[in-house]
Design a protein around this motif. Structure first.
Motif, short mmCIF file in Angstrom:
data_model
loop_
_atom_site.label_atom_id
_atom_site.label_comp_id
_atom_site.label_asym_id
_atom_site.label_seq_id
_atom_site.Cartn_x
_atom_site.Cartn_y
_atom_site.Cartn_z
N VAL A 209 30.26 0.59 4.45
CA VAL A 209 28.88 0.87 4.05
C VAL A 209 28.32 -0.30 3.25
O VAL A 209 27.15 -0.70 3.43
CB VAL A 209 28.82 2.17 3.23
CG1 VAL A 209 27.42 2.38 2.65
CG2 VAL A 209 29.19 3.36 4.11
N GLY A 210 29.13 -0.88 2.38
CA GLY A 210 28.68 -2.02 1.59
C GLY A 210 28.35 -3.22 2.46
O GLY A 210 27.33 -3.90 2.24
N ALA A 211 29.20 -3.48 3.48
CA ALA A 211 28.95 -4.61 4.38
C ALA A 211 27.68 -4.39 5.18
O ALA A 211 26.87 -5.31 5.36
CB ALA A 211 30.15 -4.80 5.31
N VAL A 212 27.49 -3.17 5.68
CA VAL A 212 26.30 -2.86 6.47
C VAL A 212 25.05 -2.94 5.59
O VAL A 212 23.97 -3.34 6.05
CB VAL A 212 26.44 -1.47 7.11
CG1 VAL A 212 25.12 -0.99 7.69
CG2 VAL A 212 27.53 -1.49 8.19
N MET B 214 25.93 -3.71 16.01
CA MET B 214 27.21 -4.01 15.35
C MET B 214 27.41 -3.11 14.14
O MET B 214 28.51 -2.57 13.92
CB MET B 214 27.23 -5.47 14.90
CG MET B 214 27.34 -6.49 15.99
SD MET B 214 27.42 -8.16 15.27
CE MET B 214 27.42 -9.16 16.76
N ALA B 215 26.36 -2.95 13.34
CA ALA B 215 26.46 -2.11 12.13
C ALA B 215 26.80 -0.67 12.51
O ALA B 215 27.66 -0.03 11.89
CB ALA B 215 25.15 -2.19 11.36
N ILE B 216 26.11 -0.16 13.53
CA ILE B 216 26.38 1.22 13.97
C ILE B 216 27.80 1.34 14.47
O ILE B 216 28.52 2.31 14.17
CB ILE B 216 25.36 1.62 15.05
CG1 ILE B 216 23.95 1.67 14.46
CG2 ILE B 216 25.73 2.97 15.66
CD1 ILE B 216 22.86 1.82 15.49
N TRP B 217 28.24 0.35 15.25
CA TRP B 217 29.59 0.37 15.81
C TRP B 217 30.64 0.37 14.70
O TRP B 217 31.63 1.10 14.76
CB TRP B 217 29.79 -0.85 16.71
CG TRP B 217 30.67 -0.61 17.91
CD1 TRP B 217 31.89 -0.02 17.93
CD2 TRP B 217 30.38 -0.97 19.27
NE1 TRP B 217 32.39 0.01 19.21
CE2 TRP B 217 31.48 -0.56 20.04
CE3 TRP B 217 29.31 -1.60 19.88
CZ2 TRP B 217 31.53 -0.77 21.42
CZ3 TRP B 217 29.36 -1.80 21.24
CH2 TRP B 217 30.46 -1.39 22.01
N LEU B 218 30.44 -0.44 13.67
CA LEU B 218 31.39 -0.48 12.57
C LEU B 218 31.44 0.85 11.83
O LEU B 218 32.53 1.33 11.46
CB LEU B 218 31.01 -1.60 11.59
CG LEU B 218 31.37 -3.03 11.99
CD1 LEU B 218 30.74 -4.02 11.03
CD2 LEU B 218 32.88 -3.21 12.02
N LEU B 219 30.28 1.46 11.62
CA LEU B 219 30.24 2.74 10.92
C LEU B 219 30.97 3.83 11.70
O LEU B 219 31.65 4.68 11.13
CB LEU B 219 28.80 3.15 10.66
CG LEU B 219 28.06 2.37 9.57
CD1 LEU B 219 26.58 2.68 9.60
CD2 LEU B 219 28.65 2.68 8.19
N VAL B 220 30.82 3.80 13.03
CA VAL B 220 31.46 4.82 13.88
C VAL B 220 32.94 4.54 14.04
O VAL B 220 33.78 5.43 13.91
CB VAL B 220 30.75 4.88 15.25
CG1 VAL B 220 31.52 5.78 16.21
CG2 VAL B 220 29.32 5.37 15.09
N ARG B 221 33.28 3.29 14.33
CA ARG B 221 34.66 2.92 14.65
C ARG B 221 35.55 2.88 13.41
O ARG B 221 36.65 3.43 13.39
CB ARG B 221 34.67 1.57 15.36
CG ARG B 221 36.05 1.05 15.72
CD ARG B 221 36.62 1.75 16.92
NE ARG B 221 37.92 1.17 17.29
CZ ARG B 221 38.05 0.14 18.12
NH1 ARG B 221 36.97 -0.41 18.67
NH2 ARG B 221 39.24 -0.33 18.41
N ALA B 222 35.09 2.20 12.37
CA ALA B 222 35.91 2.06 11.16
C ALA B 222 35.68 3.18 10.16
O ALA B 222 36.45 3.34 9.22
CB ALA B 222 35.63 0.70 10.51
N GLY B 223 34.60 3.93 10.37
CA GLY B 223 34.30 5.03 9.46
C GLY B 223 33.44 4.58 8.30
O GLY B 223 33.47 3.41 7.90
N PRO B 224 32.66 5.51 7.73
CA PRO B 224 31.76 5.15 6.63
C PRO B 224 32.49 5.00 5.30
O PRO B 224 32.20 5.69 4.32
CB PRO B 224 30.77 6.32 6.61
CG PRO B 224 31.57 7.48 7.11
CD PRO B 224 32.54 6.92 8.12
#
Length: 214
Positions: free
Chosen positions: A70-73, A55-65
């Motif tokens: 980044v704070g949520a991850v 999920m964390a990787i997907w958010l970083l890729v999909r929504a951008g860093p």
């Protein structure tokens, strides 16, 4: 000494829901809510990491860093890092060594059976195989009849569920063998949602498969 598995299933489910909401609209409050629940899931059981990490990787890729992503991850990452010394100490002192005492093949078979027909299986033999056929029918309906939007959603669920099962299996083969069905509870919901998506396709076959499976 209370068992954490029901709480793991609950927090994994809420985490999945918040993850989808954050993907749809990565507002700061949605991202923060996901990060907090993801951290609570990791605090509940180590195997929650296998659901939270993709999920964390997907958010970083999909929504951008972005700063908020980044704070949520970072919230579950910091919690996992804080737990690392405890996990290493438990591993060095045997950890859940009783898990690996049972042959891995038997544990894989047991996990598949329990995912399909529950902790103790069906009241008569053969129901697990029937449930597997019905689950396969639901997946085929998803492929053949679902709208592109539904297939995309189901693909996300399938990816998360597959990672949460395959990654611990690879770890077990590599020597960190803690693979057992109850640790995999967080993977059940995303995999079940793939079948549910197939049952929700237009026509009568989907509801029929759902009734038969129930």
């Amino acid at each position: 000494e209370a068992r954490a598995y029901a709480l793991l299933a609950l927090l994994g489910s809420v985490c999945l829901w918040l993850f989808v909401r954050a993907l749809d609209d990565p507002q700061p409050r949605r991202l923060l809510a996901w990060g907090v629940v993801a951290a609570l899931a990791v605090l509940t059981h180590y195997y929650a990491l296998f659901l939270v990490a993709p999920m964390a990787i997907w958010l970083l890729v999909r929504a951008g860093p972005t700063r908020w992503v980044v704070g949520a991850v970072a919230v579950p990452v910091v919690v996992a890092a804080a737990l690392a010394p405890l996990a290493l100490a438990q591993h060095e002192h045997g950890g859940a060594s009783a898990v690996s005492a049972e042959p891995l093949g038997e544990r894989i078979e047991a996990a598949a059976r329990k995912f399909l027909t529950g902790e103790y299986g069906g009241p008569v033999g053969g129901l697990t195989h029937l449930a597997a056929l019905l689950a396969l029918a639901a997946v085929l309906l998803l492929i053949a009849r679902a709208t592109p939007a539904l297939r995309r959603r189901a693909a996300i669920a399938a990816g998360l569920g597959a990672f949460a099962v395959v990654a611990p299996l690879i770890a077990a083969l590599a020597g960190a063998d803690y693979f057992t069905s109850r640790y995999l509870l967080a993977a059940w919901l995303p995999l079940a949602l793939v079948c549910a998506a197939g049952m929700a396709t237009p026509g009568r076959l989907g509801p029929l498969v759902a009734v038969l499976l129930c």
